[in-house]
Design a protein around this motif. Structure first.
Motif, PDB file in Angstrom:
ATOM      1  N   LEU A 137      16.849 -22.504  28.913  1.00 16.78           N
ATOM      2  CA  LEU A 137      15.533 -23.111  29.146  1.00 16.78           C
ATOM      3  C   LEU A 137      15.034 -23.817  27.881  1.00 16.78           C
ATOM      4  O   LEU A 137      14.465 -24.907  27.959  1.00 16.78           O
ATOM      5  N   LEU A 138      15.290 -23.216  26.708  1.00 19.76           N
ATOM      6  CA  LEU A 138      14.875 -23.880  25.465  1.00 19.76           C
ATOM      7  C   LEU A 138      15.688 -25.152  25.221  1.00 19.76           C
ATOM      8  O   LEU A 138      15.146 -26.159  24.754  1.00 19.76           O
ATOM      9  N   ALA A 139      16.976 -25.116  25.575  1.00 16.15           N
ATOM     10  CA  ALA A 139      17.801 -26.324  25.421  1.00 16.15           C
ATOM     11  C   ALA A 139      17.257 -27.442  26.314  1.00 16.15           C
ATOM     12  O   ALA A 139      17.169 -28.607  25.882  1.00 16.15           O
ATOM     13  N   LEU A 140      16.857 -27.098  27.533  1.00 15.28           N
ATOM     14  CA  LEU A 140      16.314 -28.108  28.450  1.00 15.28           C
ATOM     15  C   LEU A 140      14.961 -28.632  27.941  1.00 15.28           C
ATOM     16  O   LEU A 140      14.676 -29.822  28.014  1.00 15.28           O
ATOM     17  N   ARG A 141      14.136 -27.713  27.413  1.00 18.05           N
ATOM     18  CA  ARG A 141      12.863 -28.142  26.815  1.00 18.05           C
ATOM     19  C   ARG A 141      13.129 -29.112  25.667  1.00 18.05           C
ATOM     20  O   ARG A 141      12.410 -30.100  25.503  1.00 18.05           O
TER      21      ARG A 141
END
Ligand SMILES: [Zn+2]
Length: 413
Positions: A137-141
């Motif tokens: 999720l942080l990579a996508l953010r």
């Protein structure tokens, strides 16, 4: 700003998100707090710019597949999609959000606290595998915040029930959900500089030995089910020796062998008393199946062995029931997808990479064996999975986020 620089600047957000996930105790069985966590995960995917939806399991199917005491626990899977400009192929990231029961002996006040200490975050699910969810999720953010487009279309699934049999989780997803992946990353099984390219399968059986009860003062009048069971368990050593002669060499050069574990569960029948000849005894068998074997052949072989062994023991009558099975899988890591991931891992972590085959199973086989697409396993992992003081390394969580972002922005199919 690059996605990697964004991630360095937002490492605290990753920890906070993981803590939020760990504080929802999605314990399976029976399947608690699934509604709450899938609502949260859907919102998180949407905030990262994906079209995301929650896919509920139809109640009739749920009643058919789950034991009665779990009928009050709804099942959901989450699916998110992001189209990449000009891309024709799709990469799919999968993680399960359920966790095993906490057990006792934890050093922090609660196994669901998400306490941080000495570079580690503690709690049930930190390593297996909510850490992977937070990293992705942080990579996508990071991609969204830095306006960096992925090179492939992206699908993300967060699925239920991996800790039981995945039937209504990844098993349901690959059959019924609107997905069209060309590559899959199941975010566990490989960690550090090891990338997982396959895993063992499993056959779980339960063997019941039927004796005859009698008064404990007249054991000669009964048939002692425990004594027959002991003889049968000893006979299984022969089968273990047969299995030990089979080997598989992994790409990393490790030799693997099929294994047999007996009696993870064993029990007397109802009404056992110290002054009674036991009429019933049962035990479980956990047979790990190598890639290259099949669960069907492993089960057939094991049942035949048990039948023959019981025949050699006087008055030993048995019944054998299947508890469940899970397919092995293996993709030779020669596909460019594996080389691309290895390059990402090396660039972020340094050092050499290896390809491993996991002794435990995970949901990779649903993509590798069922959808027949190149599938690898990689995530931040951690320590003490399924035990007390399960924990994940903050450094590895951040590195995995960077590796996922790197794969999304460099691998073009
Ligand atoms: Zn897991």
């Amino acid at each position: 700003m690059t996605p990697a620089a964004y991630l360095d600047a937002h490492a605290g957000d990753l920890t906070a998100l993981l803590r939020q996930l760990v504080r929802l105790p999605t314990v399976n069985p029976p399947g608690e707090h699934y509604a709450a966590i899938t609502a949260l995960l859907t919102r998180e995917l949407q905030a990262a710019g994906l079209r995301a939806q929650r896919l509920p399991i139809p109640p009739a199917l749920l009643r058919k597949r789950l034991p009665k005491d779990q009928h009050g626990y709804p099942r959901f899977n989450v699916l998110g999609k992001l189209a990449a400009p000009g891309a024709t192929r799709t990469i799919h990231f999968n993680a399960h959000y359920d966790v095993v029961p906490a057990g006792g002996g934890w050093r922090h006040d609660s196994p669901f606290s998400g306490a941080v200490e000495g570079g580690w975050i503690y709690g049930r699910g930190t390593a297996d595998m909510k850490g992977s969810i937070a990293s992705l999720l942080l990579a996508l953010r990071a991609l969204r915040a830095t306006r960096t487009a992925p090179r492939l279309n992206v699908e993300v699934s967060f699925t239920a029930d991996e800790e039981t049999d995945s039937a209504l989780g990844a098993g349901w997803l690959v059959e019924h959900a609107p997905i069209a992946p060309d590559y899959a990353v199941v975010m566990e099984g490989g960690e550090g500089n090891a990338i997982c390219c396959g895993h063992n399968g499993v056959v779980w059986l339960n063997v019941t030995v039927h004796g005859r009860a009698a008064h404990g003062s007249l054991p000669g009048l009964g048939i002692n089910a425990l004594e027959k069971m002991s003889a049968l368990v000893r006979a299984l050593d022969d089968h273990k020796r047969t299995l030990a002669r089979r080997t598989l060499r992994t790409p990393a050069g490790k030799l693997m062998r099929p294994t047999l574990n007996v009696g993870g569960v064993f029990a007397p029948g109802p009404g056992g008393k110290i002054n009674t000849v036991p009429a019933l005894a049962s035990f479980s068998i956990d047979r790990r199946v190598l890639p290259g074997e099949t669960v069907a052949s492993a089960e057939r072989e094991l049942r035949a062995f048990l039948r023959a062994a019981a025949k050699k023991i006087p008055q030993c009558r048995i019944t054998v029931d299947k508890v469940s099975d899970n397919h092995p899988c293996y993709t030779p890591p020669t596909h460019p997808f594996f080389a691309a991931m290895a390059g990402c891992v090396r660039r972020v972590r340094g050092g050499r990479t290896v390809f491993n085959v996991s002794t435990g199973f995970n949901d990779m086989h649903f993509f590798a064996a069922h959808r027949k697409i190149p599938t690898l396993g990689y995530g931040p992992g951690g320590e003490h999975e399924h035990g007390a003081d399960e924990r994940a390394s903050l450094r590895e969580l951040l590195r995995s986020a960077k590796i996922y972002a790197e794969l999304l922005t460099t691998f073009g199919g």
